[in-house]
Design an enzyme around this catalytic site. Structure first.
Site, PDB file in Angstrom:
ATOM      1  N   GLU A  41       0.839  -1.202   0.000  1.00  0.00           N
ATOM      2  CA  GLU A  41       0.000   0.000   0.000  1.00  0.00           C
ATOM      3  C   GLU A  41       0.875   1.253   0.000  1.00  0.00           C
ATOM      4  O   GLU A  41       1.835   1.351   0.756  1.00  0.00           O
ATOM      5  CB  GLU A  41      -0.890  -0.018   1.244  1.00  0.00           C
ATOM      6  CG  GLU A  41      -2.304   0.393   0.974  1.00  0.00           C
ATOM      7  CD  GLU A  41      -3.053  -0.565   0.065  1.00  0.00           C
ATOM      8  OE1 GLU A  41      -3.308  -0.200  -1.108  1.00  0.00           O
ATOM      9  OE2 GLU A  41      -3.375  -1.676   0.497  1.00  0.00           O
ATOM     10  N   HIS A  42       0.514   2.182  -0.889  1.00  0.00           N
ATOM     11  CA  HIS A  42       1.273   3.430  -1.070  1.00  0.00           C
ATOM     12  C   HIS A  42       2.708   3.155  -1.546  1.00  0.00           C
ATOM     13  O   HIS A  42       3.593   3.984  -1.366  1.00  0.00           O
ATOM     14  CB  HIS A  42       1.263   4.286   0.204  1.00  0.00           C
ATOM     15  CG  HIS A  42      -0.088   4.900   0.469  1.00  0.00           C
ATOM     16  ND1 HIS A  42      -0.420   6.179   0.083  1.00  0.00           N
ATOM     17  CD2 HIS A  42      -1.203   4.396   1.043  1.00  0.00           C
ATOM     18  CE1 HIS A  42      -1.675   6.437   0.434  1.00  0.00           C
ATOM     19  NE2 HIS A  42      -2.169   5.371   1.019  1.00  0.00           N
ATOM     20  N   ASP A  44       2.978   2.071  -4.817  1.00  0.00           N
ATOM     21  CA  ASP A  44       2.892   2.218  -6.287  1.00  0.00           C
ATOM     22  C   ASP A  44       3.565   3.499  -6.774  1.00  0.00           C
ATOM     23  O   ASP A  44       4.394   3.460  -7.682  1.00  0.00           O
ATOM     24  CB  ASP A  44       1.437   2.111  -6.778  1.00  0.00           C
ATOM     25  CG  ASP A  44       0.487   3.104  -6.126  1.00  0.00           C
ATOM     26  OD1 ASP A  44       0.870   3.743  -5.117  1.00  0.00           O
ATOM     27  OD2 ASP A  44      -0.646   3.229  -6.629  1.00  0.00           O
ATOM     28  N   ALA A 131     -15.649   1.533  -2.208  1.00  0.00           N
ATOM     29  CA  ALA A 131     -15.252   0.645  -1.109  1.00  0.00           C
ATOM     30  C   ALA A 131     -13.766   0.325  -1.181  1.00  0.00           C
ATOM     31  O   ALA A 131     -13.255  -0.480  -0.405  1.00  0.00           O
ATOM     32  CB  ALA A 131     -16.070  -0.643  -1.148  1.00  0.00           C
ATOM     33  N   SER A 134     -12.084  -0.366  -6.480  1.00  0.00           N
ATOM     34  CA  SER A 134     -11.839   0.197  -7.798  1.00  0.00           C
ATOM     35  C   SER A 134     -12.963  -0.041  -8.803  1.00  0.00           C
ATOM     36  O   SER A 134     -12.760  -0.542  -9.909  1.00  0.00           O
ATOM     37  CB  SER A 134     -10.516  -0.339  -8.354  1.00  0.00           C
ATOM     38  OG  SER A 134      -9.755   0.749  -8.789  1.00  0.00           O
ATOM     39  N   ASP A 180      -4.527  -0.488 -10.080  1.00  0.00           N
ATOM     40  CA  ASP A 180      -5.903  -0.970 -10.225  1.00  0.00           C
ATOM     41  C   ASP A 180      -6.163  -1.539 -11.613  1.00  0.00           C
ATOM     42  O   ASP A 180      -6.701  -2.621 -11.776  1.00  0.00           O
ATOM     43  CB  ASP A 180      -6.883   0.176  -9.948  1.00  0.00           C
ATOM     44  CG  ASP A 180      -6.693   0.756  -8.563  1.00  0.00           C
ATOM     45  OD1 ASP A 180      -5.887   0.210  -7.800  1.00  0.00           O
ATOM     46  OD2 ASP A 180      -7.350   1.767  -8.248  1.00  0.00           O
ATOM     47  N   TYR A 232      -3.830  12.193   1.448  1.00  0.00           N
ATOM     48  CA  TYR A 232      -3.151  11.474   0.368  1.00  0.00           C
ATOM     49  C   TYR A 232      -2.041  12.347  -0.217  1.00  0.00           C
ATOM     50  O   TYR A 232      -0.898  11.889  -0.380  1.00  0.00           O
ATOM     51  CB  TYR A 232      -4.181  11.113  -0.706  1.00  0.00           C
ATOM     52  CG  TYR A 232      -3.643  10.323  -1.870  1.00  0.00           C
ATOM     53  CD1 TYR A 232      -3.454   8.943  -1.772  1.00  0.00           C
ATOM     54  CD2 TYR A 232      -3.336  10.945  -3.075  1.00  0.00           C
ATOM     55  CE1 TYR A 232      -2.981   8.206  -2.841  1.00  0.00           C
ATOM     56  CE2 TYR A 232      -2.861  10.217  -4.154  1.00  0.00           C
ATOM     57  CZ  TYR A 232      -2.684   8.847  -4.029  1.00  0.00           C
ATOM     58  OH  TYR A 232      -2.219   8.128  -5.094  1.00  0.00           O
TER      59      TYR A 232
END
Ligand code: ADP
Ligand code: MG
Length: 390
Positions: A41-42, A44, A131, A134, A180, A232
């Site tokens: 996670e984070h 990419d 949710a 994607s 995604d 973000y």
């Protein structure tokens, strides 16, 4: 094994509805799945590693090219009615509502030199919205797969990944990466998609939880997230600052062994952000190794460590996600973590089949007691990537 089970609308029904709406049969029906991120996670946008898979929930689109430039779009979801647009006059940032996803794809294809005429499109999707699974990329990937075929553009999977990214980044205005759509376009039944975000290299890694006596539960907390959220942007900024101070092109280039030295060079907050990314990349690699050598029953500790890192170092969890993870773990899950960008969305819990009902009941009970909105809980299995289905 039932990894290809589908819950979306049968193609026949969608073709009938298309005919009833637009007065002719569609040229074909294409489907593209949502995705869940198992771990990574984070990482990419730090040119690191991720391990998502395409799920057995998907967007299905019936599509028929038109001779003119008119695009007509209808979704079976909600009551937005028919949307009309001119394919020859698309301007980034001007389209509201879900039409921005298919139209963003048209715009990106045109910018890439692919001529796209008008078309009629009927969408039916069972990917839950917002949710963290994607649903938007499921739409984009179904549309680009259809248009790639109908325009004979012969785009590679890598091209389609970049073009859907451009559609989201520029036309929709969401600063998303390539994870995604890579999962949605390149996923396969029974496999997770090990993606190197630096060069788009993909390796499929077996992830058959059922065979190992496990299910992957998704716990949708219903807490809404927004990529536009300052949280973000500030995490991205911290990562960029960290890479700059450490003198590397991206945090991907920092090893776990470098962290001790990094601690002396960075302010405490930036260091924690960097430590999350660096250790998370390592956890993805270890998870891939464990899946290949031992199977899904051996990745629990990496999921747990990932959650702790996001909660404590990256600080993107929230009380609902922490409660979902802690409760699932306490009632039998062998590993659990929040998944997606953070500040809400879903958690995943890798759970022995025999404990599934117990975990579900305990999570619902804990949410009720805490006064939180009742979560949606469902299982996901790795399913095929985008494809023509009729
Ligand atoms: P996520 O992609 O994580 O689900 P996003 O906010 O990126 O969340 O995308 C959700 C948006 O996608 C919705 O607001 C809606 O515009 C669109 N969308 C998703 N599924 C459908 C659907 N079945 N019908 C119409 N629009 C949809
Ligand atoms: Mg999205």
């Amino acid at each position: 094994m039932n990894t290809t089970a589908r819950t979306g609308a049968p193609a026949g029904n969608l073709a009938d509805r298309f005919h009833a709406t637009f007065g002719a049969a569609p040229d074909g029906i294409w489907a593209a799945p949502g995705r869940v991120n198992l771990i990574g996670e984070h990482t990419d946008y730090n040119e690191g590693f991720v391990l998502p898979f395409a799920i057995d929930k998907r967007a299905t689109t019936a599509l028929r090219l038109r001779a003119d430039h008119t695009v007509r779009l209808l979704s079976t979801f909600g009551d937005q009615g028919l949307v009309e647009a001119d394919a020859a006059a698309l301007v980034p940032g001007t389209v509201k509502g879900w039409a921005k996803y298919p139209l963003g794809v048209v715009w990106a294809l045109q910018r890439h030199g692919v001529e796209v005429s008008g078309f009629d499109l009927l969408l039916d999707s069972d990917v839950p919205l917002g949710a963290g699974l994607s649903s938007s990329h499921a739409i984009e990937c179904a549309v680009i797969t259809a248009l790639n075929e109908l325009t004979r553009a012969r785009l590679s999977a890598e091209d389609m990944v970049r073009l859907t990214q451009r559609a989201e980044n520029v036309f929709v205005g969401a600063p998303t990466g390539i994870m995604d759509q890579s999962a949605s376009l390149r996923g396969a039944a029974g496999q997770a998609v090990f993606l190197d975000c630096r060069d788009q290299a993909v390796q499929l890694v077996p992830f058959d939880a059922r065979e190992a006596g496990l299910v992957l539960l998704v716990i949708d907390t219903k807490v809404s997230h927004s990529h536009a959220d300052g949280g973000y942007a500030s995490r991205r900024a911290s990562c960029e600052l960290g890479a700059e101070v450490l003198g590397v092109p991206a945090l991907r280039d920092v090893a776990v062994a470098d962290l001790e030295e990094a601690a002396g060079l960075l302010d405490p907050e930036t260091f924690r952000r960097v430590r999350h990314v660096v250790t998370e990349n390592d956890r993805v690699l270890q998870t891939v190794e464990a899946l290949r050598a031992q199977g899904p029953a051996h990745i629990g500790r990496f999921l747990d460590a990932s959650h702790a890192s996001m909660r404590d170092d990256f600080e993107i969890s929230c009380p609902e996600l922490d409660l979902a993870v802690d409760t699932a773990r306490a009632h039998g899950a062998i590993g659990a973590r929040m998944t997606g960008g953070g500040f809400g969305g879903s958690a995943v819990a890798l759970t022995p089949v025999d404990d599934e009902q117990q975990v579900r009941a305990a999570v619902v009970r804990a949410f009720t007691e805490a006064g939180f909105t009742r979560p949606d809980i469902f299982t996901v299995t790795p399913a095929p990537g985008a494809e023509r289905i009729s």
